[in-house]
Design a protein around this motif. Structure first.
Motif, PDB file in Angstrom:
ATOM      1  N   ALA A   1      42.059  34.786  33.595  1.00  0.00           N
ATOM      2  CA  ALA A   1      40.948  34.359  34.063  1.00  0.00           C
ATOM      3  C   ALA A   1      39.810  35.686  34.472  1.00  0.00           C
ATOM      4  O   ALA A   1      38.683  35.645  34.262  1.00  0.00           O
ATOM      5  CB  ALA A   1      40.893  33.622  35.182  1.00  0.00           C
ATOM      6  N   CYS A   2      40.728  36.633  34.987  1.00  0.00           N
ATOM      7  CA  CYS A   2      40.140  37.740  35.579  1.00  0.00           C
ATOM      8  C   CYS A   2      39.302  38.603  34.410  1.00  0.00           C
ATOM      9  O   CYS A   2      38.234  38.855  34.156  1.00  0.00           O
ATOM     10  CB  CYS A   2      40.875  38.551  36.301  1.00  0.00           C
ATOM     11  SG  CYS A   2      39.965  40.247  36.724  1.00  0.00           S
ATOM     12  N   SER A   3      40.425  38.597  33.266  1.00  0.00           N
ATOM     13  CA  SER A   3      39.870  39.331  32.031  1.00  0.00           C
ATOM     14  C   SER A   3      38.681  38.631  31.385  1.00  0.00           C
ATOM     15  O   SER A   3      37.731  39.295  31.016  1.00  0.00           O
ATOM     16  CB  SER A   3      41.043  39.693  31.111  1.00  0.00           C
ATOM     17  OG  SER A   3      41.980  40.414  31.640  1.00  0.00           O
TER      18      SER A   3
ATOM     19  N   LYS B   1      37.836  48.828  39.279  1.00  0.00           N
ATOM     20  CA  LYS B   1      38.658  48.090  40.482  1.00  0.00           C
ATOM     21  C   LYS B   1      38.199  46.694  40.289  1.00  0.00           C
ATOM     22  O   LYS B   1      36.969  46.299  39.833  1.00  0.00           O
ATOM     23  CB  LYS B   1      38.512  48.664  41.852  1.00  0.00           C
ATOM     24  CG  LYS B   1      37.256  48.751  42.612  1.00  0.00           C
ATOM     25  CD  LYS B   1      37.558  49.130  44.246  1.00  0.00           C
ATOM     26  CE  LYS B   1      36.424  48.363  44.700  1.00  0.00           C
ATOM     27  NZ  LYS B   1      36.637  47.012  45.134  1.00  0.00           N
ATOM     28  N   CYS B   2      38.958  45.784  40.882  1.00  0.00           N
ATOM     29  CA  CYS B   2      38.569  44.372  41.098  1.00  0.00           C
ATOM     30  C   CYS B   2      37.362  44.375  42.043  1.00  0.00           C
ATOM     31  O   CYS B   2      37.204  44.892  42.911  1.00  0.00           O
ATOM     32  CB  CYS B   2      39.777  43.609  41.861  1.00  0.00           C
ATOM     33  SG  CYS B   2      39.208  42.226  42.787  1.00  0.00           S
ATOM     34  N   THR B   3      36.255  43.408  41.726  1.00  0.00           N
ATOM     35  CA  THR B   3      35.265  43.024  42.486  1.00  0.00           C
ATOM     36  C   THR B   3      34.955  42.100  43.218  1.00  0.00           C
ATOM     37  O   THR B   3      34.122  42.048  43.935  1.00  0.00           O
ATOM     38  CB  THR B   3      34.061  43.017  41.381  1.00  0.00           C
ATOM     39  OG1 THR B   3      34.128  41.611  40.488  1.00  0.00           O
ATOM     40  CG2 THR B   3      33.984  43.914  40.253  1.00  0.00           C
ATOM     41  N   PHE B   4      36.237  41.343  43.448  1.00  0.00           N
ATOM     42  CA  PHE B   4      36.568  40.266  44.218  1.00  0.00           C
ATOM     43  C   PHE B   4      35.563  39.105  43.815  1.00  0.00           C
ATOM     44  O   PHE B   4      34.910  38.246  44.352  1.00  0.00           O
ATOM     45  CB  PHE B   4      35.964  40.601  45.762  1.00  0.00           C
ATOM     46  CG  PHE B   4      36.817  39.666  46.818  1.00  0.00           C
ATOM     47  CD1 PHE B   4      37.569  38.378  46.278  1.00  0.00           C
ATOM     48  CD2 PHE B   4      36.755  39.963  48.169  1.00  0.00           C
ATOM     49  CE1 PHE B   4      38.418  37.618  47.366  1.00  0.00           C
ATOM     50  CE2 PHE B   4      37.421  39.132  48.955  1.00  0.00           C
ATOM     51  CZ  PHE B   4      38.084  38.176  48.676  1.00  0.00           C
ATOM     52  N   CYS B   5      34.852  39.104  42.475  1.00  0.00           N
ATOM     53  CA  CYS B   5      34.063  38.480  41.974  1.00  0.00           C
ATOM     54  C   CYS B   5      32.743  38.046  42.812  1.00  0.00           C
ATOM     55  O   CYS B   5      32.277  36.998  43.347  1.00  0.00           O
ATOM     56  CB  CYS B   5      34.784  37.110  41.433  1.00  0.00           C
ATOM     57  SG  CYS B   5      36.064  37.106  40.144  1.00  0.00           S
ATOM     58  N   ALA B   6      32.244  39.315  43.336  1.00  0.00           N
ATOM     59  CA  ALA B   6      31.091  39.063  44.331  1.00  0.00           C
ATOM     60  C   ALA B   6      30.089  38.518  43.667  1.00  0.00           C
ATOM     61  O   ALA B   6      29.383  37.596  44.455  1.00  0.00           O
ATOM     62  CB  ALA B   6      30.594  40.544  44.725  1.00  0.00           C
TER      63      ALA B   6
END
Ligand code: SF4
Ligand code: SF4
Ligand code: SF4
Length: 322
Positions: A63-65, A186-191
């Motif tokens: 899902a992240c990719s 890095k991960c964006t925390f899906c901002a």
């Protein structure tokens, strides 16, 4: 189930009914227990990772990719055989850890030991610190802490100094060394999803409830309830509650966190407090060094001009004596 006084206080600090009893009990409590009631970043968004519920399906990775338009994660039975790290093509990875029933790593088991074996899985990504060292170290505010929790990155402001990589206590930011225009990743925390009222992509697909998204105060309370209410099951610690001054990704586990490759040497103090001393130099370099260099340049030009004048005058006078 045994509930010690210390654990009772921890659970009490997390429940609303206990709000009435906790102050009276806490009056004579140790300073650490008194500290438990205070939750930093209470209103920030947060994820509680319950590693006892993670089955290693890696749906979160996929899902992240997809959300971040990155290549699809590798597939196959062998993927979990080796430890992987986050990087430019994977903002989150899930690793498998083979442990025995006491949490001891399998490699340490004597030959022929019939101790029950188990597997645990842990997802890693940026921890989205409440007080992030990376953002504090960045001289150009390319990394920025949003009031609602995410620590975001703006490539257009990044100078490539990579101070953020040095300042992160969890070793999270990675650099695109191979790219023509390298970025920190890095991960964006899906901002962006959060700004639309949506959950981070990874948390919205987890099929087992291993990832719970919510307000940090609620996630800490839920973690305390699970951990200190089940001392026979969980390690009596919430990773991220206090590490680095508190992080917005919180982990609970039934095996020691070191067995899940989580850093044990991260101190409780917010890292910007440390960065101020050590990496407090970059702002000096970035702001004062150019004017200083200009000052040296002007000074050396003036000195050269004065020397030339002096040489001319000296030469004249020497010539006069000849
Ligand atoms: S984990 Fe590292 S990169 Fe992520 S917010 Fe904290 S300091 Fe920054
Ligand atoms: S929060 Fe978003 S960017 Fe971070 S790991 Fe989850 S899906 Fe990926
Ligand atoms: S989606 Fe959930 S259960 Fe599957 S690997 Fe990720 S955290 Fe674990």
């Amino acid at each position: 189930m045994k509930l010690s006084r210390r654990n009772f206080l921890k659970v009490a600090g997390a429940t609303s009914s206990a709000a009435l009893v906790a102050p009276a009990l806490a009056r004579g409590a140790e300073s650490h227990e008194e500290h438990i009631g205070a939750i930093v970043g209470a209103d920030e968004s947060s994820v509680l990772v319950d590693t006892t519920l993670c089955v290693g399906c890696r749906a979160c990775e996929a899902a992240c990719s997809e959300k971040n338009q990155l290549p699809a994660p590798p597939v196959g039975d062998k993927v979990l055989d080796k430890k992987r790290e986050t990087g430019p093509t994977a903002l989150t990875v899930v690793n498998r850890f083979d442990v025995d029933e006491t949490g001891k790593e399998l490699q340490q088991q004597p030959e022929g030991d019939a101790t029950k074996r188990a597997q645990r899985f842990a997802k890693t990504q940026c921890m989205h610190c409440v007080a992030p060292g990376c953002a504090s170290a960045c001289p150009n505010r390319a990394l920025d802490k949003k009031p609602n929790g995410p620590v975001t990155y703006d490539a257009s402001r990044c100078m490539g100094c990579r101070y953020c990589m040095v300042a992160c206590p969890f070793g999270v930011p990675k650099y695109e060394y191979e790219a023509l225009a390298p970025r920190v990743v890095k991960c964006t925390f899906c901002a962006d999803r959060q700004a639309q009222g949506l959950k981070p992509a990874c948390t919205s697909v987890c099929p087992t409830g291993a990832l719970t998204f919510g307000r940090r105060a609620d996630m800490v309370a839920e973690a305390r309830k699970r951990v200190y209410g089940n001392p026979d099951k969980y390690v009596q610690h919430i990773y991220g509650e206090h590490e680095a001054g508190g992080t917005n990704w919180l982990y609970i586990s039934d095996v020691p966190f070191e067995k899940l490759a989580m850093k044990a040497d991260v101190i409780d103090k917010p890292y910007p407090d440390l960065v101020k001393g050590a990496l407090g130099v970059p702002p000096f370099v970035m702001t004062l060094w150019p004017p200083l260099l200009m000052g040296f340049y002007v000074f050396s030009n003036r000195r050269a001009a004065n020397n030339a004048k002096h040489d001319a005058a000296h030469g004249d006078s020497e010539g006069h004596h000849e």
